[in-house]
Design a protein around this motif. Structure first.
Motif, PDB file in Angstrom:
ATOM      1  N   CYS A  17       0.801  -1.227   0.000  1.00  0.00           N
ATOM      2  CA  CYS A  17       0.000   0.000   0.000  1.00  0.00           C
ATOM      3  C   CYS A  17       0.840   1.287   0.000  1.00  0.00           C
ATOM      4  CB  CYS A  17      -0.933   0.037   1.203  1.00  0.00           C
ATOM      5  SG  CYS A  17      -2.147  -1.283   1.188  1.00  0.00           S
ATOM      6  N   HIS A  18       2.092   1.153   0.333  1.00  0.00           N
ATOM      7  CA  HIS A  18       2.893   2.379   0.506  1.00  0.00           C
ATOM      8  C   HIS A  18       4.145   2.350  -0.355  1.00  0.00           C
ATOM      9  CE1 HIS A  18       0.551   3.748   3.978  1.00  0.00           C
ATOM     10  NE2 HIS A  18       0.616   2.518   4.460  1.00  0.00           N
ATOM     11  N   THR A  19       4.569   3.512  -0.775  1.00  0.00           N
ATOM     12  CA  THR A  19       5.895   3.655  -1.361  1.00  0.00           C
ATOM     13  C   THR A  19       6.685   4.589  -0.455  1.00  0.00           C
ATOM     14  OG1 THR A  19       5.352   5.615  -2.637  1.00  0.00           O
ATOM     15  CG2 THR A  19       4.947   3.462  -3.666  1.00  0.00           C
ATOM     16  N   ILE A  20       7.980   4.628  -0.712  1.00  0.00           N
ATOM     17  CA  ILE A  20       8.789   5.678  -0.078  1.00  0.00           C
ATOM     18  C   ILE A  20       9.335   6.516  -1.212  1.00  0.00           C
ATOM     19  CG2 ILE A  20      10.793   6.191   1.361  1.00  0.00           C
ATOM     20  CD1 ILE A  20      10.286   3.504   2.765  1.00  0.00           C
ATOM     21  N   LEU A  67      -0.024   5.251  -3.143  1.00  0.00           N
ATOM     22  CA  LEU A  67      -0.761   4.124  -3.748  1.00  0.00           C
ATOM     23  C   LEU A  67      -2.128   4.152  -3.091  1.00  0.00           C
ATOM     24  CD1 LEU A  67       1.929   1.287  -3.754  1.00  0.00           C
ATOM     25  CD2 LEU A  67       1.229   2.731  -5.645  1.00  0.00           C
ATOM     26  N   VAL A  68      -2.479   3.096  -2.371  1.00  0.00           N
ATOM     27  CA  VAL A  68      -3.715   3.163  -1.589  1.00  0.00           C
ATOM     28  C   VAL A  68      -3.456   4.013  -0.349  1.00  0.00           C
ATOM     29  CG1 VAL A  68      -5.391   1.825  -0.295  1.00  0.00           C
ATOM     30  CG2 VAL A  68      -4.513   0.959  -2.456  1.00  0.00           C
ATOM     31  N   GLY A  69      -2.317   3.738   0.268  1.00  0.00           N
ATOM     32  CA  GLY A  69      -1.905   4.564   1.398  1.00  0.00           C
ATOM     33  C   GLY A  69      -0.968   5.660   0.911  1.00  0.00           C
ATOM     34  N   LEU A  83      -8.129   8.739   5.628  1.00  0.00           N
ATOM     35  CA  LEU A  83      -9.191   7.810   5.255  1.00  0.00           C
ATOM     36  C   LEU A  83      -9.846   8.240   3.952  1.00  0.00           C
ATOM     37  CD1 LEU A  83     -10.715   5.273   6.317  1.00  0.00           C
ATOM     38  CD2 LEU A  83     -12.374   6.838   7.319  1.00  0.00           C
ATOM     39  N   ARG A  84     -10.098   9.568   3.854  1.00  0.00           N
ATOM     40  CA  ARG A  84     -10.682  10.087   2.614  1.00  0.00           C
ATOM     41  C   ARG A  84      -9.768   9.836   1.435  1.00  0.00           C
ATOM     42  NH1 ARG A  84     -12.290  14.272   5.658  1.00  0.00           N
ATOM     43  NH2 ARG A  84     -10.620  15.690   4.977  1.00  0.00           N
ATOM     44  N   GLU A  85      -8.491  10.137   1.647  1.00  0.00           N
ATOM     45  CA  GLU A  85      -7.542  10.007   0.544  1.00  0.00           C
ATOM     46  C   GLU A  85      -7.404   8.553   0.074  1.00  0.00           C
ATOM     47  OE1 GLU A  85      -3.951  11.786   1.879  1.00  0.00           O
ATOM     48  OE2 GLU A  85      -4.706  13.825   1.573  1.00  0.00           O
ATOM     49  N   SER A  86      -7.551   7.627   1.017  1.00  0.00           N
ATOM     50  CA  SER A  86      -7.413   6.216   0.624  1.00  0.00           C
ATOM     51  C   SER A  86      -8.749   5.625   0.212  1.00  0.00           C
ATOM     52  CB  SER A  86      -6.822   5.418   1.771  1.00  0.00           C
ATOM     53  OG  SER A  86      -7.765   5.359   2.828  1.00  0.00           O
ATOM     54  N   LYS A  87      -9.719   6.509   0.003  1.00  0.00           N
ATOM     55  CA  LYS A  87     -11.063   6.079  -0.442  1.00  0.00           C
ATOM     56  C   LYS A  87     -11.662   5.034   0.495  1.00  0.00           C
ATOM     57  CE  LYS A  87     -10.015   7.177  -5.197  1.00  0.00           C
ATOM     58  NZ  LYS A  87      -8.563   7.359  -4.997  1.00  0.00           N
ATOM     59  N   GLY A  88     -11.527   5.343   1.792  1.00  0.00           N
ATOM     60  CA  GLY A  88     -12.198   4.507   2.785  1.00  0.00           C
ATOM     61  C   GLY A  88     -11.455   3.260   3.199  1.00  0.00           C
ATOM     62  N   GLN A  89     -10.281   3.035   2.636  1.00  0.00           N
ATOM     63  CA  GLN A  89      -9.516   1.823   3.002  1.00  0.00           C
ATOM     64  C   GLN A  89      -8.778   2.082   4.307  1.00  0.00           C
ATOM     65  OE1 GLN A  89      -9.283  -0.769   0.385  1.00  0.00           O
ATOM     66  NE2 GLN A  89      -8.582  -2.097   2.041  1.00  0.00           N
ATOM     67  N   VAL A  90      -9.140   1.351   5.362  1.00  0.00           N
ATOM     68  CA  VAL A  90      -8.453   1.507   6.647  1.00  0.00           C
ATOM     69  C   VAL A  90      -7.180   0.674   6.618  1.00  0.00           C
ATOM     70  CG1 VAL A  90      -8.640   1.190   9.143  1.00  0.00           C
ATOM     71  CG2 VAL A  90     -10.650   1.843   7.815  1.00  0.00           C
ATOM     72  N   MET A  91      -6.107   1.229   7.162  1.00  0.00           N
ATOM     73  CA  MET A  91      -4.844   0.486   7.165  1.00  0.00           C
ATOM     74  C   MET A  91      -4.995  -0.813   7.948  1.00  0.00           C
ATOM     75  SD  MET A  91      -1.071   1.875   8.102  1.00  0.00           S
ATOM     76  CE  MET A  91      -0.717   1.278   9.747  1.00  0.00           C
ATOM     77  N   ALA A 136      -2.991   2.316 -12.033  1.00  0.00           N
ATOM     78  CA  ALA A 136      -1.680   1.720 -12.249  1.00  0.00           C
ATOM     79  C   ALA A 136      -1.030   1.372 -10.916  1.00  0.00           C
ATOM     80  CB  ALA A 136      -0.795   2.682 -13.035  1.00  0.00           C
ATOM     81  N   SER A 137      -1.176   2.258  -9.932  1.00  0.00           N
ATOM     82  CA  SER A 137      -0.534   1.972  -8.655  1.00  0.00           C
ATOM     83  C   SER A 137      -1.223   0.800  -7.952  1.00  0.00           C
ATOM     84  CB  SER A 137      -0.499   3.212  -7.768  1.00  0.00           C
ATOM     85  OG  SER A 137      -1.795   3.690  -7.565  1.00  0.00           O
ATOM     86  N   TRP A 138      -2.532   0.703  -8.131  1.00  0.00           N
ATOM     87  CA  TRP A 138      -3.246  -0.466  -7.581  1.00  0.00           C
ATOM     88  C   TRP A 138      -2.673  -1.750  -8.196  1.00  0.00           C
ATOM     89  CZ3 TRP A 138      -7.703  -1.319  -4.395  1.00  0.00           C
ATOM     90  CH2 TRP A 138      -8.161  -2.654  -4.421  1.00  0.00           C
ATOM     91  N   LEU A 139      -2.547  -1.709  -9.522  1.00  0.00           N
ATOM     92  CA  LEU A 139      -2.118  -2.907 -10.223  1.00  0.00           C
ATOM     93  C   LEU A 139      -0.664  -3.277  -9.911  1.00  0.00           C
ATOM     94  CD1 LEU A 139      -3.795  -2.423 -13.701  1.00  0.00           C
ATOM     95  CD2 LEU A 139      -4.274  -4.230 -12.043  1.00  0.00           C
TER      96      LEU A 139
END
Lengths: 280, 495
Positions: A40-43, A48-50, A87-95, A194-197
């Motif tokens: 979910c994360h990049t540095i 991405l999602v996060g 939460l908004r930015e990740s479209k509701g996906q909780v970590m 693309a980042s999801w994929l």
């Protein structure tokens, strides 16, 4: 880029000791980060999602971060404005929580993030998807990849096994995952898709695609294909198992016919036919 | 020479009156338990007739017995490769339809029925479902040619007979039939034993009785289709196969089996035969025409010193050899050659032999009992209402010569007795008949005595069982003694 070898860490410390706050993290921490965070994360590779974790400690202090890592849902529930924004930015996906999380673990991970953030280009910058314009070849390749006509380089299963999309022939796509006809629109464009994929974060896909990640070009091709499907404006088909049931019944019937032919000389009855014959 | 002993049997069909006493005796002893209601280890069939189960002789349907395939003997129903396709469902089996749904009557209704205008009746109820049953068939439904258009006309042995012969057999007022009681033949080459995947069926070494081990039976039912005589039955309650055990507990204690003991017509004979087990594979492969002769050659003369020595060497007790010398079966089958195996073409080498029956002649125009024209000495035999071809299909795998020989000899014996007791047949004619039938006066006398006068002890020469020796061969007899007798009998109930 490989993680910095351990034997170099004293040298690095001597060279950058004054500049760098953190020491080079251990192999274990790298493994932990790969296992728990990269889907979910990049540095430094963008959200991405996060969110992108580069310099995360410049945005929030360590105490908050540790608290969030320990119990993300709790922090959100407490009405913390920053958490709600995430939460908004990740479209509701909780970590998702890290299994067997300890505070020491969190500290180590934050040290790793700090260390990697200082590097010019972190190994966790994520897959760099080309910005080039999408072509018809991409669409065709994407379709082939989706339907399994073309295999993914790293051996990932084709999308068709779990997902449907408009315009599939035969029995259609899988019914396990959602219909992907308008996923391009749903995820709001090329970059997020693309980042999801490049690192699918969902519970079902993550374990599979961590082992068999998609290649940059493959991601692009799929994006192109899904973009075209979405722009054609078709309705997403509701999950429909009727064709499967029908095919099952049909093939059962065919199997019975074949068995009946194979065993056409089998014993049926003796006395009953004699009685019937005598009545005629 | 591999000499073995087998308890074997002769049924003299000329004496059978079709009273079913044997069937009832057997049923009362062995098959009145749940799951065995439809079993008739002993049954009596009318011929021509379809028998029980319906058309059991039709091996195109039931695939019983052996066939010669590429010069080798193989089971018709199954085999090492073929079993794969029928492993979980064996299709070549008679259904309950082809046996019958066993029934009883609600006799209590006769006593407990409410008072009404009509007499109370005992309703027929199925012994399987307990529901009311509209009876459609039974184990001897075609008794005395009952339901001929369905049953008698579909006798398997009629197939291949010329049309005029068939027509003759069913001409009204000239109908003739005979009875054939059947039990397990305790074959030398039993197809049921060969077919069993669990090894539950076995042929006892000491007396050749074929038995089903109720503990090892796993309900594959291969034996049901493999047995060409349909004499293995499946117990639907215990899920095990059962068959005639030749009343071995009686035989072991020197008593005749129940059906033999109870036989009203005294048609049954029992005694042991010595045979050469080495020859079985070759004999079972012979052409149909040679089967009866080949089978007879298997049976050894117990009076031959060489045979006796080989028997003793093979572990057969001398008392059993002595018993074989007295065996009435040996006389009927081997010496006099008037007893024949039933359907030798099934190639199981059945050890139950039948003396074929004489029947009335076709012509009724001549009221003289015996025609004296010299060239038509055996015209009564040739013109019998039951055609020779029909009998030979039953008893000689189609070889009419064997049946003709047996019938002529019986007829010659009758002529001799007619001469001696009534006196209306000249001696010269009787003597000539005997000569032409290959029978000496002494032999005729013996046949007459064993056929008509024999008492219980002459009809049943039961070999001493030597059970303890048989047990000794397998295990410690002291241990066996400790483990049997007192205690619970283990019923193989289905869970």
């Amino acid at each position: 880029m490989k993680p910095v070898p351990l034997y170099l860490s004293p040298l690095l410390f001597v060279l950058f000791g004054g500049v760098l706050q953190a020491q080079a993290p251990s192999e274990d921490t790298y493994e932990l980060f790969k296992l728990s965070c990269v889907s979910c994360h990049t540095i430094g590779g963008g959200a991405l999602v996060g969110p992108d974790l580069k310099g995360v400690e410049e945005r929030q202090d360590r105490a908050w971060l540790l608290a969030f890592m320990e119990n993300p849902q709790g922090v959100i529930d407490s009405g913390d404005p920053y958490a709600l924004r995430l939460l908004r930015e990740s479209k509701g996906q909780v970590m998702t929580q890290i299994p067997n999380y300890t505070k020491a673990m969190g500290e180590k991970l934050l040290d790793l993030i700090a260390f990697e953030s200082e590097l010019e280009k972190s190994q966790f910058a994520g897959l760099q998807i080309s910005e080039r314009p999408l072509t018809q070849e991409d669409v065709d390749l994407g379709k082939a990849l989706f339907e399994g006509g073309e295999r993914f380089q790293n051996g990932a299963p084709s999308c068709l096994s779990c997902h449907a999309v408009h315009g599939l022939t035969g029995l259609g796509g899988g019914q396990l995952g959602p219909d992907l006809t308008s996923v391009y629109a749903r995820l709001e464009g090329r970059k997020p898709l693309a980042s999801w994929l490049s690192a699918p974060p969902s519970e079902v896909m993550a374990p599979v695609f961590q082992k068999h990640p998609l290649d940059g070009e493959e991601v692009l091709a799929l994006v192109a294909f899904l973009k075209e499907t979405a722009e054609a404006g078709h309705e997403e088909a509701p999950a429909n198992s009727f064709p499967f049931v029908l095919a099952g019944l049909g093939s059962t019937a065919v199997a019975f016919v074949i068995l009946d032919l194979l065993w056409r000389n089998r014993y049926r009855a003796t006395r009953k036919p004699l009685v019937e014959k005598s009545k005629r | 020479m591999d000499v073995r002993s087998q308890v074997s049997m002769v049924f003299h069909l000329d004496k059978c009156i079709g009273c079913h006493t044997c069937s009832i005796a057997c049923k009362n002893i062995w098959t009145d338990r749940e799951g065995t209601e439809y079993m008739w280890w002993n049954n009596v069939e009318t011929k021509p007739g379809a028998g029980y189960p319906t058309r059991w002789e039709d091996q195109v349907n039931y695939k019983g017995g052996w066939e010669v395939h590429n010069g080798k003997l193989r089971l018709k129903s199954t085999g090492p490769g073929r079993v794969v396709f029928n492993m979980f469902h064996n299709p070549s089996m008679p259904s309950m339809e082809d046996y019958y749904e066993p029934w009883t009557y609600r006799f209590q209704d006769l006593f407990n029925g409410p008072e009404a205008e009509d007499q109370p009746t005992a309703m027929p109820v199925s012994m399987i479902t307990g529901e009311y049953l509209d009876i459609e068939s039974g184990p001897n439904w075609d008794d005395d040619l009952g339901g001929s258009p369905v049953y008698a006309e579909n006798d398997v042995n009629l197939e291949g007979l010329p049309a005029h012969v068939r027509q003759q057999m069913f001409e009204i007022q000239r109908l003739a039939f005979f009875y054939i009681p059947r039990i397990c033949n305790h074959c030398l080459n039993p197809a049921c034993v060969a077919s069993c995947p669990s090894g539950a069926l076995y042929k006892r070494g000491e007396d050749g009785i074929v038995l089903v081990n109720q503990k090892r039976c796993r309900a594959w039912r291969s034996c049901i289709s493999a047995c060409p005589y349909k004499k293995v039955y499946f117990n639907w309650s215990t899920g095990k196969s059962e068959k005639c055990i030749l009343c071995y507990p009686r035989v072991e204690t020197g008593q005749a089996p129940a059906c033999f003991h109870s036989c009203v017509g005294r048609i049954r004979y029992l005694g042991n035969l010595l045979y050469d087990a080495e020859k079985i594979p070759d004999v079972a492969k012979l052409d149909e025409y040679d089967l009866v002769d080949g089978f007879r050659n298997l049976i050894l003369d117990p009076n031959d010193p060489e045979v006796e020595a080989a028997a003793l060497e093979n572990g057969i007790p001398s008392s059993v050899v002595e018993s074989a010398k007295e065996s009435p079966v040996y006389r009927f089958v081997k010496q006099w050659k008037i007893a024949l195996p039933l359907h030798a073409e099934f190639r199981t080498l059945p050890m139950l032999f039948y003396v074929p029956p004489l029947s009335p002649v076709i012509s009724s125009s001549n009221d003289q009992a015996v025609r004296v024209e010299s060239d038509q000495l055996f015209s009564d035999v040739e013109r019998a209402r039951i055609p020779m071809e029909f009998l030979s299909k039953l008893f000689a795998a189609g070889n009419t010569g064997k049946v003709r020989y047996a019938l002529r000899k019986q007829y010659a014996v009758r002529l001799l007795r007619r001469h001696l007791t009534v006196g209306d047949v000249p001696e010269s004619l009787a003597k000539r008949a005997l000569a032409e039938a290959d029978c000496s006066v002494e032999e005729a006398d013996q046949i007459y005595r064993l056929t008509s006068l024999a008492n219980f002890d002459q009809r049943f020469i039961i070999p001493p069982s030597q059970r303890e020796q048989a047990i000794e061969a397998m295990r410690d007899p002291m241990k066996h003694k400790q483990e049997s007798g007192f205690g619970f009998r283990e019923a193989p109930f289905r869970v």
